[in-house]
Design an enzyme around this catalytic site. Structure first.
Site, PDB file in Angstrom:
ATOM      1  N   GLU A 140      -3.706   7.206   7.528  1.00 19.21           N
ATOM      2  CA  GLU A 140      -4.579   7.952   6.621  1.00 19.21           C
ATOM      3  C   GLU A 140      -5.647   8.684   7.403  1.00 19.21           C
ATOM      4  OE1 GLU A 140      -6.364   5.394   3.696  1.00 19.21           O
ATOM      5  OE2 GLU A 140      -4.505   5.223   2.567  1.00 19.21           O
ATOM      6  N   PHE A 195     -19.673 -10.521  14.407  1.00 14.59           N
ATOM      7  CA  PHE A 195     -19.159 -11.236  13.235  1.00 14.59           C
ATOM      8  C   PHE A 195     -18.063 -12.242  13.583  1.00 14.59           C
ATOM      9  CE2 PHE A 195     -20.651  -7.085  11.665  1.00 14.59           C
ATOM     10  CZ  PHE A 195     -21.640  -7.523  10.824  1.00 14.59           C
ATOM     11  N   LYS A 245       0.818  -1.218   0.000  1.00 18.32           N
ATOM     12  CA  LYS A 245       0.000   0.000   0.000  1.00 18.32           C
ATOM     13  C   LYS A 245       0.856   1.273   0.000  1.00 18.32           C
ATOM     14  CE  LYS A 245      -3.791  -1.971   2.728  1.00 18.32           C
ATOM     15  NZ  LYS A 245      -4.801  -2.393   1.773  1.00 18.32           N
ATOM     16  N   GLU A 294      -5.642   1.748  -3.162  1.00 16.90           N
ATOM     17  CA  GLU A 294      -4.593   0.770  -3.402  1.00 16.90           C
ATOM     18  C   GLU A 294      -4.896   0.064  -4.702  1.00 16.90           C
ATOM     19  OE1 GLU A 294      -4.471  -2.724  -1.062  1.00 16.90           O
ATOM     20  OE2 GLU A 294      -6.622  -2.951  -0.974  1.00 16.90           O
ATOM     21  N   ASN A 307      -4.943  -3.815  -6.157  1.00 16.99           N
ATOM     22  CA  ASN A 307      -4.814  -5.229  -5.846  1.00 16.99           C
ATOM     23  C   ASN A 307      -4.278  -5.944  -7.065  1.00 16.99           C
ATOM     24  OD1 ASN A 307      -5.648  -5.263  -3.127  1.00 16.99           O
ATOM     25  ND2 ASN A 307      -7.749  -4.978  -3.799  1.00 16.99           N
ATOM     26  N   GLU A 325      -8.479   0.474  -6.514  1.00 24.08           N
ATOM     27  CA  GLU A 325      -9.538   0.838  -5.572  1.00 24.08           C
ATOM     28  C   GLU A 325      -9.493   2.328  -5.236  1.00 24.08           C
ATOM     29  OE1 GLU A 325     -10.241  -3.290  -3.169  1.00 24.08           O
ATOM     30  OE2 GLU A 325      -9.047  -1.767  -2.147  1.00 24.08           O
TER      31      GLU A 325
HETATM   32  P1  ADP Z   1      -7.719  -3.909   2.454  1.00 23.47           P
HETATM   33  O1  ADP Z   1      -6.594  -4.059   1.483  1.00 23.47           O
HETATM   34  O2  ADP Z   1      -7.436  -4.509   3.776  1.00 23.47           O
HETATM   35  O3  ADP Z   1      -9.040  -4.324   1.889  1.00 23.47           O
HETATM   36  P2  ADP Z   1      -8.235  -1.129   1.812  1.00 23.47           P
HETATM   37  O4  ADP Z   1      -7.189  -0.091   1.861  1.00 23.47           O
HETATM   38  O5  ADP Z   1      -8.616  -1.631   0.477  1.00 23.47           O
HETATM   39  O6  ADP Z   1      -7.807  -2.345   2.750  1.00 23.47           O
HETATM   40  O7  ADP Z   1      -9.516  -0.588   2.558  1.00 23.47           O
HETATM   41  C1  ADP Z   1     -10.615  -1.421   2.837  1.00 23.47           C
HETATM   42  C2  ADP Z   1     -11.792  -0.595   3.322  1.00 23.47           C
HETATM   43  O8  ADP Z   1     -11.458   0.135   4.481  1.00 23.47           O
HETATM   44  C3  ADP Z   1     -12.269   0.458   2.350  1.00 23.47           C
HETATM   45  O9  ADP Z   1     -13.148  -0.056   1.401  1.00 23.47           O
HETATM   46  C4  ADP Z   1     -12.947   1.442   3.269  1.00 23.47           C
HETATM   47  O10 ADP Z   1     -14.217   1.002   3.662  1.00 23.47           O
HETATM   48  C5  ADP Z   1     -12.079   1.406   4.476  1.00 23.47           C
HETATM   49  N1  ADP Z   1     -11.069   2.457   4.381  1.00 23.47           N
HETATM   50  C6  ADP Z   1      -9.793   2.341   3.983  1.00 23.47           C
HETATM   51  N2  ADP Z   1      -9.146   3.519   4.054  1.00 23.47           N
HETATM   52  C7  ADP Z   1     -10.038   4.413   4.497  1.00 23.47           C
HETATM   53  C8  ADP Z   1      -9.986   5.805   4.804  1.00 23.47           C
HETATM   54  N3  ADP Z   1      -8.854   6.514   4.659  1.00 23.47           N
HETATM   55  N4  ADP Z   1     -11.115   6.404   5.241  1.00 23.47           N
HETATM   56  C9  ADP Z   1     -12.262   5.704   5.409  1.00 23.47           C
HETATM   57  N5  ADP Z   1     -12.363   4.401   5.165  1.00 23.47           N
HETATM   58  C10 ADP Z   1     -11.278   3.748   4.715  1.00 23.47           C
END
Ligand code: ADP
Length: 645
Positions: free
Chosen positions: A200, A348, A116, A288, A290, A275
């Site tokens: 973040e 959950f 990331k 990020e 994937n 994403e």
């Molecule tokens: P992972 O790789 O673990 O899935 P992501 O970075 O793709 O992590 O984020 C997964 C989810 O977490 C996002 O879809 C969102 O719901 C939440 N999320 C991630 N970053 C943020 C952020 N800066 N603010 C609010 N929600 C976030």
């Protein structure tokens, strides 16, 4: 050209890849751990090799063992699926070094995008907007704490190597940043072998919008539109759809272009996903990329009429994409619901067990990608996702109805699932009108916990009489049998006694009166004193009663396991302060020792199960006694951990 494909994965994705391989004339070859020697996915493989013991680190995550399996099975290519080794650059490199084709991006691209921190830096360099925060190399606690203070609350700590919502902590209000950071790092290390984190700004009410990328080795990089994955729990997707109701053609074009730019910035080849978070004001931020196939790829397949796994195999074989960006158009609407072995009513928590009944729906327009069947064991070792139910229809409203019907018709016994929650989500007005953000499950908790109108009296009556009519109830005694059933809306308490003959019942409590009951299989008919008839279907299983009444399915549970927050303590009779493990798992840390005084909600123990950390807190204050476990210990569900007196 690929002839024999090693599928280095398990569950539904191993099955999905095997199907595409077979259609392409490629021999699918499987792998398994000791826990998976009889697993469902192996039934789809022509041959399979053992990797090692059950823990993923000694089997599915062990590069050497996977390569050995590839040699043993004479594979000429490896598909990593998602999770496990799919985004480990050293694995992709080891596969190609061994002279095999890796079905996925290059190791360099995985290195750049699978991480990331690195991905964010690159995206920013290429003019793609990213979420404000800190992604620097200085990982000292002091520096991170200082940066977090600069970002302000709420701030999000993320594992740089993270995925699947793990290693992520929101720090809000007056929560201690240091403790959250330590927990996030521990989880990251356990799950990904890498404890680096980034920070973040935590956006409130964003939508999760992602773009499917497919690129060939000839330099064609195309996006296949977006998926919206805003319905999430613990930052993990629960329901996804394509397209998104939030995008205008203009916004879609801008985001799609940014996604393609992000992919090109690393010379991306094969399938990948970019994403974004889309904020309420319409601005979007790169989250990020994937560097692999996503769980939710089927919704894209349905609205685009493509087979993404087949495209992956073709691209890996050096073939050019059969279309260009100009040819891409969507048709209709698709939803995917993830069916997980877990208990939505209990934070959950993953559930385990043997699936005794597995009856998926067969309605038209539905696709099921499953990794289990009747008889499958669900263990603590791997992800809790059992299957994905995917619905396709000409428009969004029709697709929701298909999904609703399919979820209502699905019958699973033997393991607790999130089906009851999914059934309520598809009935939720906000969901149906497309008002979907990542805050959905939290904001709609009230509705979801108590669907409009609640459980109708007829469903309650059927549940109670079915529980009483079950032969197991007779072991308790012949008169005055108490039944306690937890519905979503309420807890039902009733006491039943037989009056005249086999089928006549007198009930007292929340459901009261005199009833005559007839059963045939799971069909139940009840008549009251006035001859008024209530009919439906009810099935009793080890966990409770599932009722099909008046067009909807309702679930009533027998006494549920204790909730996390009150683990164990509230389980026994009043005054019994024994804290037990809410589920089987590994003790990560013990925060207290014998003689300590604790207050309500103090942290007692951190338990890791199914790769997640669960906090076990004190349900009430007192003195800690008889600490029976230490860090590193494996415990069974229900095992005594300590006492609070
Ligand atoms: P992972 O790789 O673990 O899935 P992501 O970075 O793709 O992590 O984020 C997964 C989810 O977490 C996002 O879809 C969102 O719901 C939440 N999320 C991630 N970053 C943020 C952020 N800066 N603010 C609010 N929600 C976030």
């Amino acid at each position: 050209m690929i002839r024999r494909l090693l599928i280095a994965n398990r569950g539904e994705i191993a099955v999905r890849i095997a199907r595409a391989a077979r259609e392409a004339g490629i021999v699918p070859l499987g792998v398994y751990s000791d826990a998976d020697a009889h697993a469902y996915h192996l039934g789809f493989m022509d041959d399979a090799a053992r990797l090692g013991p059950a823990p993923a680190r000694e089997s599915y995550l062990d590069v050497e063992r996977v390569l050995r399996a590839a040699r043993e099975l004479r594979a000429d290519a490896v598909h990593p699926g998602y999770g496990f080794l799919s985004e480990r650059a050293h694995f992709a490199r080891a596969v190609t070094d061994a002279g095999l084709i890796f079905v996925g991006p290059t190791a360099d691209a995985i290195e750049a995008m699978g991480d990331k921190t690195e991905a964010k830096r690159r995206a920013r360099e290429h003019g793609v907007p990213v979420v404000p925060g800190y992604d620097g190399d200085d990982q000292s606690a002091e520096r991170l704490e200082r940066e977090a203070a600069g970002i302000g609350r709420p701030v999000l700590i993320k594992a740089s190597a993270g995925g699947g919502g793990r290693g992520m902590r929101i720090v809000a209000g007056d929560t201690d940043f240091g403790e959250a950071l330590a927990a996030a790092k521990r989880e990251a290390l356990a799950a990904f072998g890498d404890e680096r984190v980034l920070l973040e700004k935590y956006l409130t009410r964003p939508r999760h919008i992602e773009f499917q990328i497919i690129a060939d080795a000839q330099g064609n990089t195309v996006h296949l539109g977006e998926r919206e994955c805003s319905i999430q729990r613990r930052h993990q997707k629960v329901i996804e759809e394509a397209p998104s109701s939030a995008l205008t053609p203009e916004l879609r074009a801008r985001m799609g272009e940014a996604a393609v730019r992000a992919a090109r910035s690393v010379g991306y080849v094969n399938a990948g996903t970019v994403e974004f978070l889309l904020s309420e004001d319409g601005s979007f931020y790169f989250l990020e990329m994937n560097a692999r196939l996503q769980v939710e790829h089927p919704v894209t397949e349905l609205v685009h009429g493509v087979d993404l796994v087949r495209l992956q195999l073709d691209v890996a074989n050096g073939l050019p994409l059969p279309f260009s960006g100009d040819d891409v158009a969507t048709r209709g609407w698709a939803f995917e619901a993830r069916i997980n072995a877990e208990d939505p009513a209990n934070d959950f928590l993953p559930a385990i067990g043997t699936i005794s009944r597995w009856e998926p729906p067969g309605e038209p327009g539905l696709r099921l990608d499953a990794g289990v069947g009747a008889g499958s064991e669900v263990t603590i070792y791997y992800d809790s996702m059992l299957a994905k139910l995917i619905a396709y229809a000409p428009d969004r409203a029709a697709a929701i109805e298909r999904l609703r019907a399919g979820l209502d018709a699905f019958r699973i016994d033997g393991v607790r699932t999130n089906l009851p929650l999914l059934r309520r989500i598809v009935r939720d007005d906000a969901f149906r009108s497309g008002d979907t953000t990542t805050a959905f499950l939290g904001e709609r908790a009230a509705f979801l916990a108590s669907p409009a109108g609640g459980e109708p009296g007829g469903a309650a009556l059927l549940a109670i009489v079915a529980a009483l009519a079950d032969p197991r109830a007779w072991r308790i005694g012949r008169v005055g049998i108490p039944v306690v059933l937890d519905g979503v809306e309420r807890t039902l308490r009733a006491v039943g006694s037989r009056t005249n003959g086999e089928n006549a019942w007198h009930l007292e409590g929340d459901v009261a009166g005199d009833f005559v009951v007839e059963t045939a299989g799971d069909r139940v008919t009840v008549r009251d004193e006035r001859g008024e008839r209530t009919g439906g279907r009810a099935r009793v299983d080890a966990g409770g009663v599932e009722v099909l009444f008046d067009g909807a399915t309702y679930r009533f549970d027998f006494a549920p396991p204790p909730s996390l927050e009150t683990a164990g303590v509230e389980r026994g009779p009043k005054g019994d302060g024994t804290v037990t493990a809410p589920m089987p798992g590994k003790i990560v840390s013990v925060a207290v020792k014998t003689g300590d005084t604790v207050a309500e909600r103090d942290l007692l123990i951190v338990l890791e199960a199914m790769k997640m950390e669960h906090r076990i807190e004190a349900a009430r204050g007192g003195t800690v006694k008889n600490v029976a476990v230490a860090a590193g210990a494996l415990v069974a569900g229900g095992a005594t951990l300590l006492d609070i007196e």
